[in-house]
Design an enzyme around this catalytic site. Structure first.
Site, PDB file in Angstrom:
ATOM      1  N   GLU D  46       0.838  -1.198   0.000  1.00  0.00           N
ATOM      2  CA  GLU D  46       0.000   0.000   0.000  1.00  0.00           C
ATOM      3  C   GLU D  46       0.878   1.255   0.000  1.00  0.00           C
ATOM      4  O   GLU D  46       1.742   1.388   0.874  1.00  0.00           O
ATOM      5  CB  GLU D  46      -0.918  -0.004   1.239  1.00  0.00           C
ATOM      6  CG  GLU D  46      -1.929  -1.149   1.213  1.00  0.00           C
ATOM      7  CD  GLU D  46      -2.531  -1.477   2.580  1.00  0.00           C
ATOM      8  OE1 GLU D  46      -2.255  -0.762   3.562  1.00  0.00           O
ATOM      9  OE2 GLU D  46      -3.272  -2.480   2.671  1.00  0.00           O
ATOM     10  N   LEU D  75      -6.320  -1.693  -1.284  1.00  0.00           N
ATOM     11  CA  LEU D  75      -6.109  -1.645   0.153  1.00  0.00           C
ATOM     12  C   LEU D  75      -6.675  -2.907   0.832  1.00  0.00           C
ATOM     13  O   LEU D  75      -7.821  -2.893   1.300  1.00  0.00           O
ATOM     14  CB  LEU D  75      -6.813  -0.389   0.679  1.00  0.00           C
ATOM     15  CG  LEU D  75      -6.185   0.344   1.853  1.00  0.00           C
ATOM     16  CD1 LEU D  75      -6.907   1.644   2.096  1.00  0.00           C
ATOM     17  CD2 LEU D  75      -6.114  -0.507   3.074  1.00  0.00           C
ATOM     18  N   ALA D  76      -5.907  -3.967   0.860  1.00  0.00           N
ATOM     19  CA  ALA D  76      -6.400  -5.231   1.417  1.00  0.00           C
ATOM     20  C   ALA D  76      -5.206  -6.129   1.694  1.00  0.00           C
ATOM     21  O   ALA D  76      -4.585  -6.643   0.766  1.00  0.00           O
ATOM     22  CB  ALA D  76      -7.361  -5.889   0.440  1.00  0.00           C
ATOM     23  N   GLU D  77      -4.902  -6.323   2.960  1.00  0.00           N
ATOM     24  CA  GLU D  77      -3.670  -7.006   3.333  1.00  0.00           C
ATOM     25  C   GLU D  77      -3.709  -8.499   3.049  1.00  0.00           C
ATOM     26  O   GLU D  77      -2.703  -9.104   2.672  1.00  0.00           O
ATOM     27  CB  GLU D  77      -3.356  -6.749   4.807  1.00  0.00           C
ATOM     28  CG  GLU D  77      -3.022  -5.282   5.120  1.00  0.00           C
ATOM     29  CD  GLU D  77      -4.230  -4.361   5.177  1.00  0.00           C
ATOM     30  OE1 GLU D  77      -5.369  -4.872   5.168  1.00  0.00           O
ATOM     31  OE2 GLU D  77      -4.041  -3.126   5.210  1.00  0.00           O
ATOM     32  N   GLN D  99       1.917  -2.042   5.921  1.00  0.00           N
ATOM     33  CA  GLN D  99       2.194  -0.652   6.294  1.00  0.00           C
ATOM     34  C   GLN D  99       2.578  -0.445   7.759  1.00  0.00           C
ATOM     35  O   GLN D  99       3.495   0.310   8.070  1.00  0.00           O
ATOM     36  CB  GLN D  99       1.000   0.213   5.919  1.00  0.00           C
ATOM     37  CG  GLN D  99       1.326   1.675   5.753  1.00  0.00           C
ATOM     38  CD  GLN D  99       0.260   2.389   4.957  1.00  0.00           C
ATOM     39  OE1 GLN D  99      -0.805   2.695   5.476  1.00  0.00           O
ATOM     40  NE2 GLN D  99       0.518   2.646   3.698  1.00  0.00           N
ATOM     41  N   HIS D 146      -0.503   1.361  15.718  1.00  0.00           N
ATOM     42  CA  HIS D 146       0.649   1.730  14.907  1.00  0.00           C
ATOM     43  C   HIS D 146       1.976   1.357  15.576  1.00  0.00           C
ATOM     44  O   HIS D 146       3.029   1.712  15.057  1.00  0.00           O
ATOM     45  CB  HIS D 146       0.644   3.241  14.602  1.00  0.00           C
ATOM     46  CG  HIS D 146      -0.425   3.645  13.634  1.00  0.00           C
ATOM     47  ND1 HIS D 146      -1.735   3.743  13.990  1.00  0.00           N
ATOM     48  CD2 HIS D 146      -0.383   3.940  12.312  1.00  0.00           C
ATOM     49  CE1 HIS D 146      -2.458   4.112  12.934  1.00  0.00           C
ATOM     50  NE2 HIS D 146      -1.663   4.233  11.914  1.00  0.00           N
TER      51      HIS D 146
HETATM   52  C1  LIG Z   1      -6.336  -2.568   7.974  1.00  0.00           C
HETATM   53  C2  LIG Z   1      -5.611  -1.297   7.708  1.00  0.00           C
HETATM   54  N1  LIG Z   1      -4.679  -1.264   6.747  1.00  0.00           N
HETATM   55  C3  LIG Z   1      -3.963  -0.155   6.521  1.00  0.00           C
HETATM   56  C4  LIG Z   1      -4.168   0.980   7.255  1.00  0.00           C
HETATM   57  C5  LIG Z   1      -3.305   2.241   7.023  1.00  0.00           C
HETATM   58  N2  LIG Z   1      -4.112   3.322   6.462  1.00  0.00           N
HETATM   59  C6  LIG Z   1      -4.670   4.250   7.259  1.00  0.00           C
HETATM   60  S1  LIG Z   1      -5.682   5.271   6.401  1.00  0.00           S
HETATM   61  C7  LIG Z   1      -5.347   4.502   4.949  1.00  0.00           C
HETATM   62  C8  LIG Z   1      -6.042   4.966   3.689  1.00  0.00           C
HETATM   63  C9  LIG Z   1      -7.532   4.866   3.818  1.00  0.00           C
HETATM   64  O1  LIG Z   1      -8.155   5.401   2.688  1.00  0.00           O
HETATM   65  P1  LIG Z   1      -9.726   5.616   2.629  1.00  0.00           P
HETATM   66  O2  LIG Z   1     -10.416   4.401   3.087  1.00  0.00           O
HETATM   67  O3  LIG Z   1     -10.039   6.091   1.267  1.00  0.00           O
HETATM   68  O4  LIG Z   1     -10.054   6.743   3.696  1.00  0.00           O
HETATM   69  P2  LIG Z   1      -9.536   8.252   3.739  1.00  0.00           P
HETATM   70  O5  LIG Z   1      -8.263   8.254   4.530  1.00  0.00           O
HETATM   71  O6  LIG Z   1      -9.361   8.710   2.334  1.00  0.00           O
HETATM   72  O7  LIG Z   1     -10.587   9.011   4.450  1.00  0.00           O
HETATM   73  C10 LIG Z   1      -4.452   3.461   5.139  1.00  0.00           C
HETATM   74  C11 LIG Z   1      -3.913   2.592   4.078  1.00  0.00           C
HETATM   75  C12 LIG Z   1      -5.162   0.910   8.247  1.00  0.00           C
HETATM   76  N3  LIG Z   1      -5.455   1.956   9.024  1.00  0.00           N
HETATM   77  N4  LIG Z   1      -5.866  -0.231   8.460  1.00  0.00           N
END
Ligand SMILES: Cc1ncc(C[n+]2csc(CCOP(=O)(O)OP(=O)(O)O)c2C)c(N)n1
Ligand SMILES: Cc1ncc(C[n+]2csc(CCOP(=O)(O)OP(=O)(O)O)c2C)c(N)n1
Ligand SMILES: [Mg+2]
Ligand SMILES: [Mg+2]
Lengths: 398, 350, 398, 350
Positions: D46, D75-77, D99, D146
């Site tokens: 990601e 976005l999918a681990e 991440q 985190h």
């Molecule tokens: C399971 C998981 N994977 C990765 C992350 C790291 N992360 C935090 S916000 C984000 C992006 C999220 O994008 P979106 O769903 O479009 O929401 P936005 O931040 O744009 O409001 C990522 C990859 C996380 N919080 N949870």
């Protein structure tokens, strides 16, 4: 991410296509069916396909070969169930009733293509060329897998539900990066569509525009849980829409329809359509496995209704009606089936030697110092012959 | 038609004394009694309704308590656990069945990041009284992914209570306590014990629970007293440890067996008292040994009993390998002989 | 599982409804929009709704109140970003540009309803009634959550993506089992729709027929990853189809359209429609968080194009045009916003005392013997004053 | 525009000697060199493409190696890891970035049931040469989810190699080895070290790797020699242990520090030799202590060094609590003082 114009045109009428659901209309769930349960061809306009996009009936030899494999598949299912009852195997999830799906899954692929099957897809695995006895290693309990996935391009039959769909996506992705035209058939059941990995696999395949054909055998149950408790979507094929993918639903007890749809799907995928989803509407005639008691959750009448739609009978009637399937040919198919059954009986009839040292051999490419220590401990025990003489072995009683 | 739980209860009441009861039925009775005693208890999972679960542990519950309180879910473990979190937030006490140990893995994010942390995150404002029933461990000739010993993953995660019964009476007692607990409990059921039987007075257990609903929570128990060495075991290995103690007795060695029962919290008191007394200890567990609950017990015991120890604390555990196929599992599982070997190793000559 | 006839009728034209995608048609992705970017009402037939199912414009007072909250929301975003720059907070994911979604999410719910927000939804959380300073506890770093979810029926702002959708489903399920008419608003971003839990949550809600409104704020990016790498579906609203659910797409910078769509969704859900999916098409004007550098992955021109669609400006122009929003009213809204900003500055301006013993207080309802031991160890250290004097604390340098 | 990796390389070559390099850039260089050396290496996850990763560890890689070999995923681990399994089956060497530690949890089923078991399941027919890069542990003022220390989950799972560098040179060396390994490797990167710098001769490291590509695999290292006691640490706590040893030296105590580096396999030889020599040991790790890697090390050390031990093996670990919020984390993390206290406790009077 560009779809060749030709493929694009074809996808447009591959069932629920991208363009199909953008504005409101009303109708019923479409399903491709070519043979009726008594083995007669349905009228062209009742076969469920969009006008101008009718599915051609595969050539006679292909159908005859498919029937031969159906006969073998049925025999394999029944032989294996018998072997479980005789204690020669630990467990067997039979695909009795789903043989048309199994055979079509194997026949639609070319040699370089890959198949990712589940625990229930032993017949498909064998039909793809894997040695029957090697395929049974998992269920016999000698090892977790008995065949080399690379030999016939068949993933190890997978138990954690829908996890294998992602492996299929990865194999397709690697092939695409290398410029190979491999198509991957990714198989799962109706229940499995509820798992998160189903969603992630379809989405990854769509976003990376990979030649994966997702093939769902909707046999109406996930162990005891009926489809209605699994989804309230109009069909499982409709799940394609959310991934920008085309989907098609097909009668899973109609080998002709299955071959037609899967052949087209594989051809489309190979020509750059991106992934496709095929749902086959079928039925698991026996219990989930020998350990299951299906009478607890479904009525005999339902089972009987599906027995009347048997995929073998239907195909046999059709081919006999066409005059292709003579008594002689039938006899030779029966003999082929009996030969496979005999191989299974013989291969599983005697205990293959298992080597305790195998426990440590394959954990890593080379055993770690820790594993070498543990292997030495076990070797010493085995040498003392303590173990083989022991009565208190946990689990022995089961 | 009365449910099995009721039948069991009726039989127990009629005889007013110990009856042979399976481990499985003790669990069923515990759930039935909890559903009866508390309206907020709900039971769900895969195949637990009509079918009564693949191990039949929920047999008869849907029939007795209805589809609102005992129900099948779609096939998705993260969904099951995540939905339970919301239900627990909103006043219910979900009791979940995760069909097999390895099939809890898809739910690990929900378990590790939410079930374990919600109470802490909200400074105690949100309680999650939920029980995750996980049939675990092997010895049943199961194929891959059906025999994992997953307790270390849970035990290492702060915020989860983790326990595992080894006797029929404890199956009833500990499951009722788990359901009554206001903390999330991972309740590990040794599969191979499901069909074991014991003479158990269910009415007496009910009375015991009603009087002291948390009497055994967090407590280990001395399953067999002894003086020369201590075997520390839990769940599937308690029986093997007892058999080994019996065999050792025949050789003139008096071996104490401690049944850990509750992994989190851990009963240091009982374990430490035993090892300080005997001066020797072997930890017996089925899971792969590396970074496991057995490692933890060894570490705690040597920290607390160092000056009483005549020998290093030994471990007899599963090897550090994926759980083997049926035909090979007996070489993997801790056996009486392997335990006796470990006991022999405890430097008796010193 | 039966849908009341009235609701059924209404769902039929709730965007992509169950009946809408059963047979092929062609067209474009529909989107509900009522105000154009300059604040003028669009002609009725250009608002994206099906004939006979137009969305009514909410009453004037509701719109005025919505605008008040928009003004406060914008001020909260900007104040918090400033507080991060001043080192008063660890991190803040701003919803600047998405305030219309935030405010509509709070306004559509009744008191007994629940909201399940993400890390980005602080403005929605505050708009629902949660104390602004309490809401900031998480980002300030004092504790993981600062408010009691039960007080305003707002889940703790959730970081592990889409996991909270399942909690929303569970809350709705529990309410349904008790016969309460609670509606739950479950919020997530566009990127989050790719996660397995998204799939499982929508499917569970559909199968159990629960009153959950899934509200996706499609702000075009998941950190740096644009929507095109996330999905190739025609819209995120189309994902509803695979769950047998109705979906609707709405202009996420048009507060009037959002209020209209969410109000109807909540009403439908409460009246037994089962779950619904709403996708709001919007834009994250600032970086993902202060730790992010958005210039690395998007062009200024794109940002500027979206700046021209600002949700506040549009609403302001409309309300001024209608004569509802006078200079006096605007001044009073600005004062309200300034008051919230002042509370944030004051509340976050000084360090709240944190108690190390809290580390052990809330792990379980009662600390275990192990935790009591560890707490005692720490208490002893703290008493010795070693820790407060120490310079070598890891992490202190960051 | 040349990539950072190239710039670093150019600088190193020009100066032909040690240069200050960050831990982060050493990792970038290791990936760049691996991508250059082996066409089958692909890097994904990601935000690792255009953005270069939220920690910028993949900075410049997509630019240099193109979107085919270095790319962002949805976005999918579980999807990321599961797809990698298939890619590895089909001839590639995927290097994944998850991440943050806690965001690997959605992928646990794929990791525990497939990544760890595929080679074993297929009797070695299918190799999975893949690296799961997991930024882990805390000390950076991160909010919840985190800063988890998740090594125990991986280390307990048979079939996974698990390692974690603590120095800039090891960051380069160990990541190249991990990518070259035919086994799946969970590569744990201590977040708080990303911005640390060290004088490192990258050319020399390259030459070392080319000559002996697995020279450090599975090996611990004595990070500071000593005679009176051994501190055993890995990843984020190695620096703290070294600082404690320095402080102890000021008090006249000679403390040896062992940097474990490879958790699986574990280097018993180096660790045992040290403790047999010093007779005293403290294990220092950031993760919650219960059923952890630290427990395992204690258990192994007391088994192997029992007769050399003057005192029980002690642990200084994170508490058994969810990782605390930023303002409280310094009370949770193993500190120099806490290590000194543990050392003081090792019964020096006896
Ligand atoms: C399971 C998981 N994977 C990765 C992350 C790291 N992360 C935090 S916000 C984000 C992006 C999220 O994008 P979106 O769903 O479009 O929401 P936005 O931040 O744009 O409001 C990522 C990859 C996380 N919080 N949870
Ligand atoms: C992740 C996971 N959860 C649960 C199971 C247990 N399980 C095995 S088969 C099965 C039902 C699967 O149903 P379906 O996908 O319809 O396939 P079928 O067995 O009908 O072919 C279940 C619940 C599993 N194997 N994996
Ligand atoms: Mg099925
Ligand atoms: Mg987004």
């Amino acid at each position: 991410m560009t779809i060749p114009a030709e493929a694009q045109q074809a996808i447009r009428s591959f069932g629920i296509s991208l363009e199909d659901y953008l504005l409101p209309v009303h109708g019923r769930v479409q399903q491709i069916q070519i043979l009726d349960p008594s083995g007669h061809l349905l009228p062209e306009d009742e076969r469920g396909s969009a006008p101008g996009h009718e599915y051609p009936i595969p050539p006679g030899e292909e159908l005859l070969e498919a029937y031969r494999r159906l006969v073998i598949g049925r025999r394999v299912n029944d032989q294996n169930s018998a072997l479980v009852r005789q204690g020669r195997m630990a467990v067997y999830p039979s695909s009795h009733g789903q043989e048309a799906c199994q055979v079509a899954a194997a026949l639609c692929l070319s040699e370089g293509d890959w198949m990712f099957p589940t625990y229930r897809d032993s017949v498909a695995v064998m039909s793809r060329g894997v040695d029957p006895v090697e395929a049974m290693t998992l269920f016999r309990g000698d090892w977790h897998g008995g065949y080399d996935p690379h030999e016939h391009h068949v993933g190890i039959q997978c138990t954690p539900l829908t996890t294998q769909l992602l492996h299929a996506v990865g194999v397709a992705h690697a092939a695409k990066l290398r410029g190979e035209d491999t198509v991957v058939l990714a198989m799962c059941g109706d229940g499995a569509t509820s798992e998160g990995d189903f969603h992630e696999a379809l989405n990854f395949a769509a976003v990376f525009h990979l030649p994966v054909v997702f093939f769902v055998q909707n046999n109406q149950y996930a162990i005891s849980v009926p489809l209605a408790h699994q989804t309230v979507a109009p069909s499982l094929a409709h799940k394609a829409i959310g991934y920008g993918m085309a989907g098609e639903r097909v009668d899973g007890n109609d080998a002709i329809a299955l071959l037609a749809v899967l052949d087209r799907a594989v051809r489309l995928a190979r020509s750059g359509s991106g992934p496709l989803l095929v749902e086959a509407h079928t039925y698991r005639m026996q219990a989930h496995t020998n350990a299951d008691d299906a009478t607890r959750y479904r009525a005999d009448a339902e089972v009987q209704a599906w027995a009347a739609k048997d995929p073998l009978v239907r195909m046999r009637e059709y081919l006999r009606g066409e005059g292709v399937l003579t008594d002689d040919v039938e006899a030779s198919f029966a003999a082929d089936a009996e030969e496979v059954a005999r191989r299974l009986r013989e291969g599983l009839g005697e205990d293959a030697a298992v080597d305790p040292a195998d426990l440590f051999r394959f954990v890593f490419t080379e055993p770690t110092p820790q594993l070498r220590e543990q292997a030495a401990l076990l070797a010493e025990e085995v040498a003392r012959d303590d173990i083989s003489a022991r009565d208190d072995i946990p689990g022995k009683e089961h | 038609m009365s449910t099995v739980a009721e039948a069991v209860a009726a039989r127990a009441a009629a005889s007013a004394g110990p009856e042979p009861l399976t481990f499985a039925k003790a669990l069923t009775a515990a759930m039935a009694d909890s559903l009866r005693a508390d309206d907020s208890v709900v039971v769900f999972g895969e195949d637990i309704g009509t079918l009564g679960g693949v191990f039949r542990i929920t047999d008869g519950l849907q029939e007795e308590f209805g589809e609102q309180r005992v129900f099948d879910t779609p096939l998705a473990e993260s969904g099951i656990v995540g939905m339970a979190v919301g239900m627990a937030m909103n006043g219910l006490r979900p009791v979940l069945e995760l069909q097999f140990d390895a099939f809890a893995y898809p739910a690990f994010q929900q378990i590790l990041s939410h079930v374990a942390k919600m109470h802490n995150r909200t400074r105690g404002k949100v309680r999650l009284p939920m029980v995750l029933r996980v049939p675990y461990a092997g010895g049943i000739g199961g194929v891959e992914h059906h025999c994992d010993s997953s307790e270390a993953y849970y035990a290492h995660t702060p915020g989860l209570k983790v326990c595992t019964p080894a006797t029929v009476a404890d199956a009833y007692r500990m499951l009722r306590e788990a359901i009554a607990s206001d903390d999330p409990v991972v309740f590990l059921e040794p599969k191979k014990l499901y069909w074991t039987k014991d003479l158990v007075d269910l009415e007496a257990l009910r009375a015991e629970f009603d009087a002291k609903p948390a009497s055994s929570e967090g407590r280990a128990v001395v399953a067999r007293p002894g003086t020369d060495a201590t075997l520390i075991a839990y769940g599937p290995t308690v029986g093997t440890a007892l058999a080994a103690a019996e065999a050792a007795a025949a050789e003139g060695r008096s071996v104490e067996v401690v049944d850990v029962r509750s992994i989190v919290p851990f009963d240091d008191e009982t374990v430490t008292a035993s090892v300080r007394k005997t001066g020797r200890a072997v930890v017996v567990a089925e899971a792969a040994g590396f970074a496991s609950v057995a490692s933890e017990i060894v570490a705690r015991v040597q920290e607390r009993c160092f000056h009483s120890l005549a020998a290093p604390v030994r471990r007899v555990t599963g090897f550090d390998i994926p759980y083997p196929p049926p035909k090979l599992e007996h070489w993997h599982l801790p056996s009486v002989d392997r335990i006796l070997d470990a006991l022999d190793d405890l430097q008796w000559e010193d």
